[in-house]
Design a protein around this motif. Sequence first.
Motif, short mmCIF file in Angstrom:
data_model
loop_
_atom_site.label_atom_id
_atom_site.label_comp_id
_atom_site.label_asym_id
_atom_site.label_seq_id
_atom_site.Cartn_x
_atom_site.Cartn_y
_atom_site.Cartn_z
N UNK A 172 47.33 36.02 44.26
CA UNK A 172 47.44 34.67 44.32
C UNK A 172 49.47 34.50 44.85
N UNK A 173 49.62 34.70 43.68
CA UNK A 173 51.07 34.73 43.07
C UNK A 173 52.08 35.95 43.13
N UNK A 174 51.63 37.49 43.59
CA UNK A 174 52.59 38.68 43.58
C UNK A 174 51.99 38.89 44.95
N UNK A 175 52.68 40.25 45.17
CA UNK A 175 52.79 40.82 46.19
C UNK A 175 51.77 41.43 47.01
N UNK A 176 50.60 41.04 47.52
CA UNK A 176 49.74 41.14 47.89
C UNK A 176 48.97 42.35 47.88
N UNK A 177 49.71 43.31 48.58
CA UNK A 177 49.12 44.20 49.19
C UNK A 177 49.47 46.05 48.25
N UNK A 178 49.61 45.02 47.33
CA UNK A 178 50.10 45.66 45.69
C UNK A 178 49.30 44.97 44.40
N UNK A 179 48.85 43.89 44.83
CA UNK A 179 48.28 43.48 43.18
C UNK A 179 46.94 42.76 43.73
N UNK A 180 46.20 43.23 42.98
CA UNK A 180 45.26 42.42 43.37
C UNK A 180 44.53 41.96 41.70
N UNK A 181 44.05 40.97 42.35
CA UNK A 181 42.64 40.25 41.17
C UNK A 181 41.67 40.52 40.88
N UNK A 182 41.49 41.01 39.73
CA UNK A 182 39.65 41.69 39.37
C UNK A 182 39.00 40.54 38.39
N UNK A 183 37.97 39.39 39.26
CA UNK A 183 37.89 38.77 38.28
C UNK A 183 36.73 40.10 37.25
N UNK A 184 37.02 38.98 36.36
CA UNK A 184 36.07 40.60 34.78
C UNK A 184 35.00 39.91 33.90
N UNK A 185 34.12 38.81 35.13
CA UNK A 185 32.80 38.48 34.61
C UNK A 185 32.02 38.73 36.16
N UNK A 186 32.89 39.68 36.99
CA UNK A 186 31.76 40.61 38.03
C UNK A 186 31.40 41.65 38.40
N UNK A 187 31.15 41.84 38.84
CA UNK A 187 30.77 43.23 39.56
C UNK A 187 31.30 43.93 39.27
N UNK A 188 32.15 44.50 38.57
CA UNK A 188 33.01 46.03 38.76
C UNK A 188 32.71 46.40 36.99
#
Length: 110
Positions: free
Chosen positions: A71-87
């Motif tokens: 949300x707050x960072x350069x979207x082409x380089x920065x991804x937000x990963x949900x820790x309680x998700x499928x990864x």
Amino acid sequence: MTVSDLLTYCMDKPGAEQSVHSGWKATQIKLDDVLFALVHEVEGRPAVALKSTPALAELLRDSHSDVRPSEHLNKSHWSTVLLDGTLKDSQIYYLVDASWQQALNSKTAH
């Protein structure tokens, strides 16, 4: 993965420093003032923003619904990963390593 496990892993990286970004209610992990992880909540879920190459970021977002542009960072380089998700934890650790390496590379480039 828990936030505690993630923070421990990040802080074990050489040169890692932790601070709080009060405006975003987030914990920043930096290497010599270069951000490599931003731990926060997204819709009440634990998450971490990590930097990668644009190609990897796009691949991750296309393959995993729990990875989205930051949300707050350069979207082409920065991804937000949900820790309680499928990864898997191993995949998150790999992304932390890659983000830390990019911070290290940008530090040595100057």
